[in-house]
Design a protein around this motif. Sequence first.
Motif, PDB file in Angstrom:
ATOM      1  N   GLU A 200       2.001 -96.121 -20.203  1.00  0.00           N
ATOM      2  CA  GLU A 200       3.059 -95.321 -20.490  1.00  0.00           C
ATOM      3  C   GLU A 200       4.017 -96.398 -21.110  1.00  0.00           C
ATOM      4  OE1 GLU A 200       3.614 -92.377 -20.166  1.00  0.00           O
ATOM      5  OE2 GLU A 200       2.044 -91.599 -19.066  1.00  0.00           O
ATOM      6  N   LEU A 201       4.512 -95.724 -22.227  1.00  0.00           N
ATOM      7  CA  LEU A 201       5.742 -96.652 -22.963  1.00  0.00           C
ATOM      8  C   LEU A 201       6.942 -96.422 -22.446  1.00  0.00           C
ATOM      9  CD1 LEU A 201       4.328 -96.483 -26.620  1.00  0.00           C
ATOM     10  CD2 LEU A 201       4.557 -98.706 -25.252  1.00  0.00           C
ATOM     11  N   PRO A 202       8.057 -97.352 -22.293  1.00  0.00           N
ATOM     12  CA  PRO A 202       9.231 -97.023 -21.981  1.00  0.00           C
ATOM     13  C   PRO A 202      10.206 -96.027 -22.742  1.00  0.00           C
ATOM     14  CG  PRO A 202       8.951 -99.470 -21.938  1.00  0.00           C
ATOM     15  CD  PRO A 202       7.654 -98.812 -22.818  1.00  0.00           C
ATOM     16  N   LYS A 203       9.887 -96.014 -23.979  1.00  0.00           N
ATOM     17  CA  LYS A 203      10.668 -94.776 -24.744  1.00  0.00           C
ATOM     18  C   LYS A 203       9.565 -93.737 -24.947  1.00  0.00           C
ATOM     19  CE  LYS A 203      13.224 -98.508 -27.103  1.00  0.00           C
ATOM     20  NZ  LYS A 203      13.617 -99.020 -28.448  1.00  0.00           N
ATOM     21  N   GLY A 204       8.862 -93.571 -24.243  1.00  0.00           N
ATOM     22  CA  GLY A 204       8.051 -92.246 -24.441  1.00  0.00           C
ATOM     23  C   GLY A 204       6.728 -92.550 -25.157  1.00  0.00           C
ATOM     24  N   GLY A 205       5.848 -91.672 -24.742  1.00  0.00           N
ATOM     25  CA  GLY A 205       4.376 -91.792 -25.407  1.00  0.00           C
ATOM     26  C   GLY A 205       3.412 -92.868 -24.468  1.00  0.00           C
ATOM     27  N   ARG A 206       2.159 -92.808 -24.929  1.00  0.00           N
ATOM     28  CA  ARG A 206       1.302 -93.946 -24.399  1.00  0.00           C
ATOM     29  C   ARG A 206       0.697 -95.012 -25.176  1.00  0.00           C
ATOM     30  NH1 ARG A 206      -0.300 -92.034 -19.282  1.00  0.00           N
ATOM     31  NH2 ARG A 206      -2.471 -93.229 -19.427  1.00  0.00           N
ATOM     32  N   PHE A 207       0.643 -96.318 -24.766  1.00  0.00           N
ATOM     33  CA  PHE A 207       0.180 -97.357 -25.485  1.00  0.00           C
ATOM     34  C   PHE A 207      -1.402 -97.391 -25.266  1.00  0.00           C
ATOM     35  CE2 PHE A 207      -0.815-101.791 -26.522  1.00  0.00           C
ATOM     36  CZ  PHE A 207      -0.320-101.831 -27.706  1.00  0.00           C
TER      37      PHE A 207
ATOM     38  N   THR B 297     -24.198-108.399 -33.503  1.00  0.00           N
ATOM     39  CA  THR B 297     -23.298-107.891 -32.664  1.00  0.00           C
ATOM     40  C   THR B 297     -22.048-108.185 -32.696  1.00  0.00           C
ATOM     41  OG1 THR B 297     -24.997-109.091 -30.899  1.00  0.00           O
ATOM     42  CG2 THR B 297     -22.649-108.705 -29.919  1.00  0.00           C
ATOM     43  N   GLY B 298     -21.169-107.071 -32.554  1.00  0.00           N
ATOM     44  CA  GLY B 298     -19.763-107.052 -33.002  1.00  0.00           C
ATOM     45  C   GLY B 298     -18.875-106.881 -31.923  1.00  0.00           C
ATOM     46  N   PHE B 299     -17.560-107.121 -32.201  1.00  0.00           N
ATOM     47  CA  PHE B 299     -16.502-106.738 -31.365  1.00  0.00           C
ATOM     48  C   PHE B 299     -15.373-106.318 -31.924  1.00  0.00           C
ATOM     49  CE2 PHE B 299     -12.815-107.821 -28.497  1.00  0.00           C
ATOM     50  CZ  PHE B 299     -13.208-107.187 -27.220  1.00  0.00           C
ATOM     51  N   ARG B 300     -14.800-105.339 -31.776  1.00  0.00           N
ATOM     52  CA  ARG B 300     -13.650-104.448 -32.351  1.00  0.00           C
ATOM     53  C   ARG B 300     -12.611-104.135 -31.363  1.00  0.00           C
ATOM     54  NH1 ARG B 300     -12.466-101.370 -37.118  1.00  0.00           N
ATOM     55  NH2 ARG B 300     -11.448 -99.517 -36.837  1.00  0.00           N
ATOM     56  N   VAL B 301     -11.184-104.397 -31.872  1.00  0.00           N
ATOM     57  CA  VAL B 301     -10.138-104.059 -30.987  1.00  0.00           C
ATOM     58  C   VAL B 301      -9.154-103.250 -32.125  1.00  0.00           C
ATOM     59  CG1 VAL B 301      -8.012-104.937 -30.077  1.00  0.00           C
ATOM     60  CG2 VAL B 301     -10.145-106.114 -29.732  1.00  0.00           C
ATOM     61  N   VAL B 302      -8.759-102.087 -31.207  1.00  0.00           N
ATOM     62  CA  VAL B 302      -7.699-101.050 -32.086  1.00  0.00           C
ATOM     63  C   VAL B 302      -6.718-101.100 -30.947  1.00  0.00           C
ATOM     64  CG1 VAL B 302      -7.237 -98.976 -33.062  1.00  0.00           C
ATOM     65  CG2 VAL B 302      -9.669 -99.821 -33.263  1.00  0.00           C
ATOM     66  N   MET B 303      -5.461-100.978 -31.406  1.00  0.00           N
ATOM     67  CA  MET B 303      -4.277-100.853 -30.620  1.00  0.00           C
ATOM     68  C   MET B 303      -3.476 -99.945 -31.213  1.00  0.00           C
ATOM     69  SD  MET B 303      -3.337-104.592 -28.606  1.00  0.00           S
ATOM     70  CE  MET B 303      -2.963-105.369 -30.106  1.00  0.00           C
ATOM     71  N   GLY B 304      -2.775 -98.958 -30.538  1.00  0.00           N
ATOM     72  CA  GLY B 304      -2.009 -97.922 -31.022  1.00  0.00           C
ATOM     73  C   GLY B 304      -1.105 -97.259 -30.187  1.00  0.00           C
ATOM     74  N   ARG B 305      -0.821 -95.892 -30.470  1.00  0.00           N
ATOM     75  CA  ARG B 305      -0.147 -95.140 -29.529  1.00  0.00           C
ATOM     76  C   ARG B 305      -0.264 -93.678 -29.778  1.00  0.00           C
ATOM     77  NH1 ARG B 305       6.208 -94.385 -31.163  1.00  0.00           N
ATOM     78  NH2 ARG B 305       4.831 -93.841 -33.259  1.00  0.00           N
ATOM     79  N   LYS B 306      -0.497 -92.919 -28.497  1.00  0.00           N
ATOM     80  CA  LYS B 306      -0.554 -91.409 -28.359  1.00  0.00           C
ATOM     81  C   LYS B 306       0.902 -91.128 -28.294  1.00  0.00           C
ATOM     82  CE  LYS B 306      -5.227 -91.472 -26.937  1.00  0.00           C
ATOM     83  NZ  LYS B 306      -6.273 -90.907 -25.851  1.00  0.00           N
ATOM     84  N   SER B 307       1.645 -90.308 -29.102  1.00  0.00           N
ATOM     85  CA  SER B 307       2.877 -89.883 -28.862  1.00  0.00           C
ATOM     86  C   SER B 307       3.175 -88.730 -28.872  1.00  0.00           C
ATOM     87  CB  SER B 307       3.887 -90.527 -30.263  1.00  0.00           C
ATOM     88  OG  SER B 307       3.128 -89.713 -31.237  1.00  0.00           O
ATOM     89  N   GLY B 308       2.300 -87.755 -28.960  1.00  0.00           N
ATOM     90  CA  GLY B 308       2.283 -86.190 -28.886  1.00  0.00           C
ATOM     91  C   GLY B 308       3.255 -85.753 -29.848  1.00  0.00           C
ATOM     92  N   GLY B 309       3.298 -86.359 -31.144  1.00  0.00           N
ATOM     93  CA  GLY B 309       4.244 -86.014 -31.938  1.00  0.00           C
ATOM     94  C   GLY B 309       5.808 -86.617 -31.942  1.00  0.00           C
ATOM     95  N   LEU B 310       6.133 -87.264 -31.024  1.00  0.00           N
ATOM     96  CA  LEU B 310       7.041 -87.909 -30.650  1.00  0.00           C
ATOM     97  C   LEU B 310       7.484 -89.242 -31.808  1.00  0.00           C
ATOM     98  CD1 LEU B 310       9.717 -88.537 -29.199  1.00  0.00           C
ATOM     99  CD2 LEU B 310       8.242 -90.425 -27.793  1.00  0.00           C
ATOM    100  N   LEU B 311       8.611 -89.100 -32.767  1.00  0.00           N
ATOM    101  CA  LEU B 311       8.809 -90.003 -33.611  1.00  0.00           C
ATOM    102  C   LEU B 311       9.434 -91.239 -33.086  1.00  0.00           C
ATOM    103  CD1 LEU B 311       9.407 -87.975 -36.710  1.00  0.00           C
ATOM    104  CD2 LEU B 311       7.183 -89.225 -36.025  1.00  0.00           C
ATOM    105  N   ALA B 312       8.928 -92.474 -32.381  1.00  0.00           N
ATOM    106  CA  ALA B 312       9.787 -93.455 -31.742  1.00  0.00           C
ATOM    107  C   ALA B 312       8.867 -94.766 -32.228  1.00  0.00           C
ATOM    108  CB  ALA B 312      10.115 -93.247 -30.566  1.00  0.00           C
TER     109      ALA B 312
END
Length: 244
Positions: free
Chosen positions: A88-95, A108-123
């Motif tokens: 959970e993110l402090p300001k809403g949504g999930r990291f 052999t490969g390795f991949r990292v993706v980081m982002g946010r699931k916000s459910g439409g929240l703009l923050a």
Amino acid sequence: MQQLYVVGFEVESLDGCDTTSVFYRLLSHMEEHLSPSTTGLSAAGFMAGKGEVVIPGYGPGRPAQHVSWVPLTGSDSAHALRMEIEQELPKGGRFVCQLTSSVCDGRTGFRVVMGRKSGGLLAPATVEELKPPRALNAIMRDPELRRTDGSDTVNATVTPVLAAQVPAVREHLDSPQRRLPVLAVSSIRMMGPPDAFARKAARRLAGLAHVVVVSGWLAFDSFNANLERNLLPRDGARVCRTIG
């Protein structure tokens, strides 16, 4: 998911081990996210089937992490493991942090993706959330692995550059095989705030940029004077920056 950070590279063994051995070595680094000492889970069971676990947050302000994984198999020579870490993110949504180890066509490969699931929240997701995951840091530190993106060697270290080495940096910038942008930091000394900034940038930009510290104003001026002509079209918005 709104993607904020993506990095991927090929991984080889410096000892000549086959791709399967390298693949399972990557899984052993991904195991760190399961807190095996407390959960009893290990990389040995990753490819047996999908699973999930909740890792409690330790300390104030540290949310619990939901870790899930799923093996993917196309053939005996093509398989992968996808791990997803959410909190959970402090300001809403999930990291969200997605880690993928894969073997395909003898690579052999390795991949990292980081982002946010916000459910439409703009923050905004603050930059503090964009910390390289433990598995990526461990793979970068692994002395038995070689990480590459095309002709570029991928690492999370800083390369000090003296006046005599400036021509070699220019040659690297001008190379048509170069895949990664270069972040240049000027410093009179190889220590102090500029050095600390460069090392922190190297850890955060692992796989996204090559960080160099140009020591001495004469060397930096020489480097900077030839920077513009060496910028390739693919740099685009990722144009090399110089930070004094």
